[in-house]
Design a protein around this motif. Structure first.
Motif, short mmCIF file in Angstrom:
data_model
loop_
_atom_site.label_atom_id
_atom_site.label_comp_id
_atom_site.label_asym_id
_atom_site.label_seq_id
_atom_site.Cartn_x
_atom_site.Cartn_y
_atom_site.Cartn_z
N GLY A 131 0.83 -1.15 0.44
CA GLY A 131 -0.13 0.18 -0.37
C GLY A 131 0.83 1.53 0.36
O GLY A 131 1.96 1.05 -0.05
N PRO A 132 0.32 2.11 -0.07
CA PRO A 132 0.95 3.81 0.04
C PRO A 132 1.90 4.38 0.59
O PRO A 132 2.09 5.21 1.08
CB PRO A 132 -0.43 4.55 -0.41
CG PRO A 132 -1.50 3.59 0.07
CD PRO A 132 -0.98 2.45 -0.03
N GLY A 133 1.64 3.56 2.38
CA GLY A 133 2.35 3.78 3.78
C GLY A 133 1.29 3.96 4.86
O GLY A 133 2.13 3.09 5.42
N SER A 172 2.41 -4.33 -9.00
CA SER A 172 2.38 -4.19 -10.41
C SER A 172 2.48 -3.19 -11.32
O SER A 172 2.73 -3.62 -12.82
CB SER A 172 0.51 -4.57 -10.97
OG SER A 172 -0.30 -3.81 -11.27
N LEU A 173 2.83 -1.72 -11.04
CA LEU A 173 2.98 -0.38 -11.26
C LEU A 173 4.89 -0.29 -10.78
O LEU A 173 4.91 -0.43 -9.64
CB LEU A 173 2.23 0.30 -10.85
CG LEU A 173 1.04 -0.08 -11.55
CD1 LEU A 173 -0.06 0.88 -10.84
CD2 LEU A 173 0.68 0.24 -12.68
N TYR A 174 5.46 -0.45 -11.73
CA TYR A 174 6.89 0.49 -11.28
C TYR A 174 7.77 -0.46 -10.09
O TYR A 174 8.47 0.26 -9.15
CB TYR A 174 6.31 1.66 -11.28
CG TYR A 174 6.28 1.83 -12.41
CD1 TYR A 174 6.47 2.33 -13.76
CD2 TYR A 174 5.19 2.73 -12.28
CE1 TYR A 174 5.99 3.18 -14.99
CE2 TYR A 174 4.38 3.55 -13.10
CZ TYR A 174 4.51 3.18 -14.38
OH TYR A 174 3.68 4.21 -15.72
N SER A 226 -2.60 0.84 -4.56
CA SER A 226 -1.76 2.10 -5.41
C SER A 226 -1.40 3.54 -4.74
O SER A 226 -2.29 3.95 -4.62
CB SER A 226 -1.70 1.75 -7.50
OG SER A 226 -0.64 2.37 -7.31
N SER A 227 -0.61 3.87 -5.15
CA SER A 227 -0.30 5.46 -4.74
C SER A 227 -0.92 6.51 -5.28
O SER A 227 -1.21 7.83 -4.92
CB SER A 227 1.16 6.06 -4.39
OG SER A 227 1.96 5.46 -6.04
N ALA A 228 -1.65 6.07 -7.06
CA ALA A 228 -1.99 6.61 -7.36
C ALA A 228 -4.17 6.86 -6.40
O ALA A 228 -4.53 7.39 -6.98
CB ALA A 228 -2.84 5.94 -9.25
N ARG A 263 3.35 12.13 -0.31
CA ARG A 263 3.47 10.71 0.31
C ARG A 263 1.79 10.73 1.09
O ARG A 263 1.62 10.95 2.16
CB ARG A 263 4.04 11.21 1.70
CG ARG A 263 5.08 10.84 1.63
CD ARG A 263 6.55 11.44 2.89
NE ARG A 263 7.63 10.52 2.72
CZ ARG A 263 8.74 10.52 3.70
NH1 ARG A 263 7.73 11.63 5.36
NH2 ARG A 263 9.53 10.38 3.57
N ALA A 264 1.20 10.15 -0.17
CA ALA A 264 -0.19 10.07 -0.11
C ALA A 264 -0.82 9.28 1.32
O ALA A 264 0.19 8.34 1.19
CB ALA A 264 -0.55 9.55 -0.53
N SER A 265 -1.68 9.50 2.14
CA SER A 265 -2.11 8.69 3.29
C SER A 265 -0.88 8.53 4.39
O SER A 265 -1.08 8.14 5.32
CB SER A 265 -2.20 7.34 2.69
OG SER A 265 -1.15 5.99 2.71
N GLN A 299 8.80 10.96 -3.71
CA GLN A 299 7.64 10.63 -3.16
C GLN A 299 6.51 11.26 -3.69
O GLN A 299 5.57 11.09 -2.72
CB GLN A 299 8.02 10.38 -1.09
CG GLN A 299 8.77 8.99 -1.59
CD GLN A 299 8.92 8.95 0.34
OE1 GLN A 299 9.45 9.78 0.78
NE2 GLN A 299 8.35 7.75 0.90
N ALA A 300 5.54 11.57 -4.63
CA ALA A 300 4.46 12.39 -4.49
C ALA A 300 4.61 11.79 -6.08
O ALA A 300 5.03 10.87 -6.78
CB ALA A 300 4.86 13.51 -5.05
N MET A 301 2.90 11.85 -6.41
CA MET A 301 2.44 11.38 -7.67
C MET A 301 1.42 12.25 -8.13
O MET A 301 0.83 14.00 -7.55
CB MET A 301 0.82 11.04 -6.51
CG MET A 301 -0.61 10.69 -8.61
SD MET A 301 0.74 9.23 -8.90
CE MET A 301 0.78 8.36 -8.35
N1 SAH Z 1 4.17 0.30 -7.14
C1 SAH Z 1 3.75 2.02 -6.17
C2 SAH Z 1 4.69 2.56 -7.20
C3 SAH Z 1 6.59 2.57 -6.64
S1 SAH Z 1 7.26 3.65 -8.37
C4 SAH Z 1 2.34 2.12 -7.10
O1 SAH Z 1 1.35 1.02 -6.95
O2 SAH Z 1 2.18 3.69 -6.12
C5 SAH Z 1 6.94 4.59 -7.21
C6 SAH Z 1 6.12 6.08 -7.33
O3 SAH Z 1 4.98 5.34 -6.69
C7 SAH Z 1 7.00 7.34 -5.88
O4 SAH Z 1 8.38 7.61 -7.15
C8 SAH Z 1 5.36 8.06 -6.42
O5 SAH Z 1 5.48 8.94 -7.31
C9 SAH Z 1 4.37 7.11 -6.23
N2 SAH Z 1 4.23 7.08 -4.91
C10 SAH Z 1 4.83 6.35 -4.18
N3 SAH Z 1 3.84 6.35 -2.68
C11 SAH Z 1 3.41 6.93 -2.88
C12 SAH Z 1 2.49 8.20 -1.97
N4 SAH Z 1 2.46 7.64 -1.07
N5 SAH Z 1 2.22 9.57 -2.37
C13 SAH Z 1 2.68 9.83 -3.58
N6 SAH Z 1 2.52 9.17 -4.32
C14 SAH Z 1 3.50 8.44 -3.97
#
Ligand code: SAH
Length: 258
Positions: free
Chosen positions: A18-20, A94-96, A120-122, A200-202, A228-230
Motif C-alpha cells: 500500500g501507499p504508506g 504491478s506498477l513500477y 496503489s499510490s495513484a 506521501r499520500a496516506s 515520493q509524490a504523485m
Molecule cells: N507500485 C507503486 C509505485 C512505485 S514507483 C504504487 O503502486 O504506488 C514509486 C513512485 O510511486 C514514487 O516516485 C511516487 O511517484 C509514487 N508514490 C509511491 N508512494 C507514494 C505516496 N504515498 N504518495 C504519493 N506518491 C507515491
C-alpha cells in the motif's frame, strides 16, 4: 520450525504494502506478514511502519543494498528451507515494481510464488484529493505513466502524445522534473487544466498541492516537494459541476434495479 532442505519449497509471496498507511495493506497481506519468517522490503520505498504487522520476529532484509541476484537467491534459499517469505512492494506490485525480473528467476528455479495486490499510490492520491478519476461527461480513461529516468519510456508513450486524449493521467516517479512534465502536458491540455501533486499520500505528513498547468510548477517549487509524490492531471480532478452518472439515474434500469 525445524528446517529441512529436502522438503517442498514454500510459496514466496509478493505483497503490495500500500501507499504508506499501514492500515492500507490488504487483510491477506497483513496475515502473510504476521506469519512470515523472512521479509524483504525496499527500504527506500516501503514504509517501515508496515513491518509492525510482523508477529514472529522474522529475519528482515532491506533490499536497497542488495542486487537482483542477492534478492533472488535469498528468496530461493529460504523457500527451499520451507520458510515463509514475504517480498514487500510499495503500493501495488504491478506498477513500477521490478516484479517480473524476480518472478522469472523464481520460475526458473522452480520456486512457487503468489502475488497479493495493494492499494496503489495513484488511488491513495485520488482519495487525498477526494476525487473520482473517471467522471461522466469528462473522461472514462486513466493513464498511468512516468517520465523517462534510468528506465526508458517508449517514444510512442511520450507524455506529450498521451496528453492528446484529454484523459486523467497519473504520473509516477517524475515530480523532480516538473519543468518537463508541464512542457509535455501542454502539448495536449489547455493551461487552465487542473493538476494536483500529492506528496506521501496516506502518510501523517501527506501534502496536497493543487493548481493548474499554468501555475503548478511554481507551486510545487514553493512546497519543496522533490520525491515520493504523485502528479494527477485532468479535468476530472477539477471543481466544475458534475454530470450525473447513469448508474444511479432514476430513469435508467439495470440488472439489479428494474
Ligand atoms: N507500485 C507503486 C509505485 C512505485 S514507483 C504504487 O503502486 O504506488 C514509486 C513512485 O510511486 C514514487 O516516485 C511516487 O511517484 C509514487 N508514490 C509511491 N508512494 C507514494 C505516496 N504515498 N504518495 C504519493 N506518491 C507515491
Amino acid at each position: 520450525m525445524p528446517e529441512d532442505n529436502n522438503r517442498e519449497p514454500s510459496r514466496v509471496w509478493f505483497v503490495g504494502s500500500g501507499p504508506g498507511d499501514p492500515e492500507l495493506i490488504t487483510v491477506k497481506g497483513m496475515r502473510l506478514l504476521r506469519d512470515a519468517d523472512v521479509v524483504i522490503y525496499a527500504g527506500s520505498l516501503v514504509r517501515e511502519k508496515v513491518l509492525e504487522w510482523c508477529e514472529k520476529g522474522p529475519e528482515v532484509h532491506n533490499s536497497a543494498s542488495m542486487d537482483l541476484g542477492a534478492i533472488v537467491s535469498l528468496m530461493i534459499d529460504a523457500s527451499r528451507k520451507g520458510r515463509k517469505v514475504v517480498r514487500l512492494h510499495t503500493g501495488d506490485p504491478s506498477l513500477y515494481g521490478a516484479l517480473r525480473e524476480q518472478t522469472e528467476a523464481l520460475e526458473k528455479a522452480g520456486v512457487p510464488y503468489g502475488i497479493v495486490p495493494g492499494v496503489s499510490s495513484a488511488f491513495a492520491s485520488a482519495a487525498a484529493l477526494k476525487r473520482e478519476l473517471t467522471l461522466p461527461g469528462v473522461t472514462q480513461t486513466v493513464v498511468f505513466t512516468r517520465l523517462e529516468g534510468r528506465t526508458p519510456v517508449p517514444e510512442k508513450e511520450r507524455l506529450g502524445s498521451l496528453a492528446a486524449h484529454g484523459a486523467t493521467i497519473c504520473i509516477f516517479l517524475s515530480v523532480s522534473m516538473m519543468d518537463e512534465v508541464v512542457r509535455e502536458l501542454s502539448c495536449g491540455y489547455p493551461p487552465e487544466t487542473p493538476v494536483a501533486v500529492v506528496y506521501r499520500a496516506s502518510w501523517e505528513d501527506e501534502l496536497v498541492v493543487k493548481g493548474t498547468l499554468a501555475d503548478i510548477k511554481e507551486k510545487v517549487g514553493e512546497s519543496g516537494i522533490k520525491r515520493q509524490a504523485m502528479i494527477i492531471v485532468g479535468k476530472a480532478i477539477g471543481d466544475g459541476p458534475v454530470e450525473q452518472s447513469r448508474l444511479y439515474d432514476p430513469g435508467f434500469s439495470h440488472g439489479f434495479r428494474k
